[in-house]
Design a protein around this motif. Structure first.
Motif, mmCIF file in Angstrom:
data_model
loop_
_atom_site.group_PDB
_atom_site.id
_atom_site.type_symbol
_atom_site.label_atom_id
_atom_site.label_comp_id
_atom_site.label_asym_id
_atom_site.label_seq_id
_atom_site.Cartn_x
_atom_site.Cartn_y
_atom_site.Cartn_z
ATOM 1 N N UNK A 37 -21.072 -7.115 -1.335
ATOM 2 C CA UNK A 37 -19.651 -6.849 -1.413
ATOM 3 C C UNK A 37 -18.822 -8.104 -1.217
ATOM 4 N N UNK A 38 -17.569 -7.880 -0.915
ATOM 5 C CA UNK A 38 -16.624 -8.984 -0.730
ATOM 6 C C UNK A 38 -15.884 -8.800 0.585
ATOM 7 N N UNK A 39 -15.789 -9.858 1.353
ATOM 8 C CA UNK A 39 -15.141 -9.757 2.661
ATOM 9 C C UNK A 39 -13.656 -9.435 2.484
ATOM 10 N N UNK A 40 -13.166 -8.424 3.193
ATOM 11 C CA UNK A 40 -11.740 -8.078 3.081
ATOM 12 C C UNK A 40 -10.877 -9.124 3.773
ATOM 13 N N UNK A 41 -9.582 -9.134 3.485
ATOM 14 C CA UNK A 41 -8.691 -10.094 4.136
ATOM 15 C C UNK A 41 -8.775 -9.996 5.654
ATOM 16 N N UNK A 42 -8.722 -11.113 6.352
ATOM 17 C CA UNK A 42 -8.895 -11.109 7.808
ATOM 18 C C UNK A 42 -7.818 -10.340 8.555
ATOM 19 N N UNK A 43 -6.657 -10.148 7.943
ATOM 20 C CA UNK A 43 -5.586 -9.446 8.651
ATOM 21 C C UNK A 43 -5.795 -7.930 8.677
ATOM 22 N N UNK A 44 -6.777 -7.415 7.966
ATOM 23 C CA UNK A 44 -7.048 -5.981 7.992
ATOM 24 C C UNK A 44 -7.625 -5.600 9.360
ATOM 25 N N UNK A 45 -6.947 -4.669 10.030
ATOM 26 C CA UNK A 45 -7.430 -4.249 11.344
ATOM 27 C C UNK A 45 -8.503 -3.171 11.200
ATOM 28 N N UNK A 46 -8.980 -2.676 12.327
ATOM 29 C CA UNK A 46 -10.056 -1.692 12.315
ATOM 30 C C UNK A 46 -9.644 -0.408 11.596
ATOM 31 N N UNK A 47 -8.387 0.003 11.780
ATOM 32 C CA UNK A 47 -7.917 1.227 11.134
ATOM 33 C C UNK A 47 -7.909 1.076 9.618
ATOM 34 N N UNK B 126 -0.444 -6.000 -3.355
ATOM 35 C CA UNK B 126 0.137 -7.213 -2.766
ATOM 36 C C UNK B 126 -0.699 -8.464 -3.006
ATOM 37 N N UNK B 127 -1.950 -8.289 -3.408
ATOM 38 C CA UNK B 127 -2.820 -9.426 -3.691
ATOM 39 C C UNK B 127 -2.980 -9.657 -5.182
ATOM 40 N N UNK B 128 -2.129 -9.010 -5.968
ATOM 41 C CA UNK B 128 -2.115 -9.227 -7.410
ATOM 42 C C UNK B 128 -3.186 -8.491 -8.183
ATOM 43 N N UNK B 129 -3.819 -7.510 -7.577
ATOM 44 C CA UNK B 129 -4.878 -6.758 -8.256
ATOM 45 C C UNK B 129 -4.370 -5.351 -8.534
ATOM 46 N N UNK B 130 -4.320 -4.972 -9.807
ATOM 47 C CA UNK B 130 -3.793 -3.673 -10.194
ATOM 48 C C UNK B 130 -4.718 -3.020 -11.213
ATOM 49 N N UNK C 21 -3.991 5.006 -5.233
ATOM 50 C CA UNK C 21 -4.268 4.796 -3.817
ATOM 51 C C UNK C 21 -4.839 3.407 -3.549
ATOM 52 N N UNK C 22 -5.696 2.933 -4.429
ATOM 53 C CA UNK C 22 -6.297 1.613 -4.228
ATOM 54 C C UNK C 22 -5.249 0.512 -4.277
ATOM 55 N N UNK C 23 -4.245 0.681 -5.135
ATOM 56 C CA UNK C 23 -3.230 -0.359 -5.290
ATOM 57 C C UNK C 23 -2.354 -0.527 -4.055
#
Length: 240
Positions: free
Chosen positions: A171-181, A211-215, A204-206
Motif C-alpha cells: 500500500x501507500x503510507x497515508x499523510x502523517x497528519x491523519x489521526x487514529x480516527x 484536498x490532495x488533488x486526487x478525484x 466519499x473517497x474524495x
C-alpha cells in the motif's frame, strides 16, 4: 458535500448533481441520445435473436402461434424491466456502460422501470422514437417521456479504472497528519467500498483525497492503498 465536474466531460454527456436520501450530492454523468440509441440497437438485435428461437413453435399450428405470440409479448415488455430491476440496465445498456437510476441516484425499482418502459409506445410516436428523441433533446438531462414520468435518469456507469502493473501489497503510507480516527475511517471505508455504488464510493473517497488533488476513480484507489498500508502496521506505526 459536492462533487466537481470532470475537466474533460463530453459536451453532450454532462455531469449533474443529484441529492441522495442521505443528503449527499452525487455527480452523475447523464447519457445523451447517441449512446442510448446504440444501446437500444443492441437490445433490438438481442430481442431479434430471441424471436428467431421461437420459429420452431410455428410448426405446432394454432397452439404454436399462440405460444409464440405470448413469448413475443413477454420479451417485448418484460425484457427491459427484468434487466433494469435486476442488473440496473439491459444488456445493450450494460455493453455501452449505461445504467438506469432514480433521479436521487438510487437503483431503479420495479414501479419506475415498468412505467418508463410502458411509455415507450408514446416515445415511439409517430415512428422511430421521433417524439422521444425530440423530448430528450429539449430536456437538460436527455430524458424521454418515460423518464420524465417515472423520474428516472440514464447515466454512465463509471467503474474504477483498472490499475496497471502488479498491485502493491504494502500500500501507500497515508499523510502523517491523519489521526487514529481518520485511519480507522479509512479502514472502515475500504471494508464497505465493494457494497457501495460507484458514484457514492467516489463521493466519499474524495472527502479525503480531493484536498490532495486526487478525484474521480483514482480517489477510491488511493484510499485502498492507504488502507492496505494501515492494515500492515501496528498501532505505533511500525511495519508489522
Amino acid at each position: 458535500m459536492n462533487r466537481h465536474p470532470r475537466e474533460h466531460a463530453e459536451p453532450i454527456d454532462t455531469l449533474r448533481l443529484r441529492e441522495t436520501p442521505e443528503g449527499i450530492d452525487l455527480g452523475l454523468r447523464v447519457a445523451g441520445p447517441v449512446p442510448r440509441a446504440l444501446a437500444l440497437a443492441l437490445d433490438f438485435l438481442i430481442r431479434g435473436g430471441l424471436y428467431l428461437l421461437l420459429l420452431p413453435l410455428l410448426a405446432l399450428a394454432d397452439l404454436g402461434i399462440g405460444l409464440a405470440l405470448l413469448a413475443i409479448f413477454a420479451i417485448e415488455w418484460f425484457y427491459p424491466v427484468v434487466f433494469e430491476v435486476w442488473r440496473g440496465a439491459t444488456p445493450g445498456k450494460r455493453a455501452l456502460g449505461l445504467r438506469v437510476v432514480h433521479e436521487d441516484a438510487t437503483p431503479v425499482g420495479l414501479p419506475a422501470s415498468t412505467l418508463r418502459n410502458l411509455l415507450r409506445t408514446v416515445d415511439f410516436l409517430p415512428a422511430g422514437y421521433a417524439l422521444g428523441l425530440a423530448v430528450s433533446l429539449a430536456d437538460r438531462d436527455f430524458r424521454r417521456i418515460g423518464d420524465l414520468a417515472a423520474a428516472t435518469l440514464v447515466v454512465h456507469d463509471e467503474r474504477p479504472a483498472t490499475r496497471r502493473g502488479p498491485a502493491s501489497t504494502a500500500g501507500q503510507r497515508p499523510p502523517p497528519e491523519f489521526d487514529a480516527a481518520t485511519r480507522a475511517a479509512i479502514l472502515a471505508f475500504a471494508e464497505r467500498a465493494p457494497a457501495l455504488a460507484d458514484a457514492r464510493r467516489i463521493e466519499l473517497a474524495e472527502v479525503l483525497t480531493a484536498p490532495r488533488g486526487v478525484r474521480g476513480t483514482a480517489a477510491p484507489a488511493l484510499i485502498a492503498d492507504w488502507a492496505a498500508w494501515i492494515d500492515r502496521v501496528t498501532p505505533d506505526g511500525r511495519a508489522a
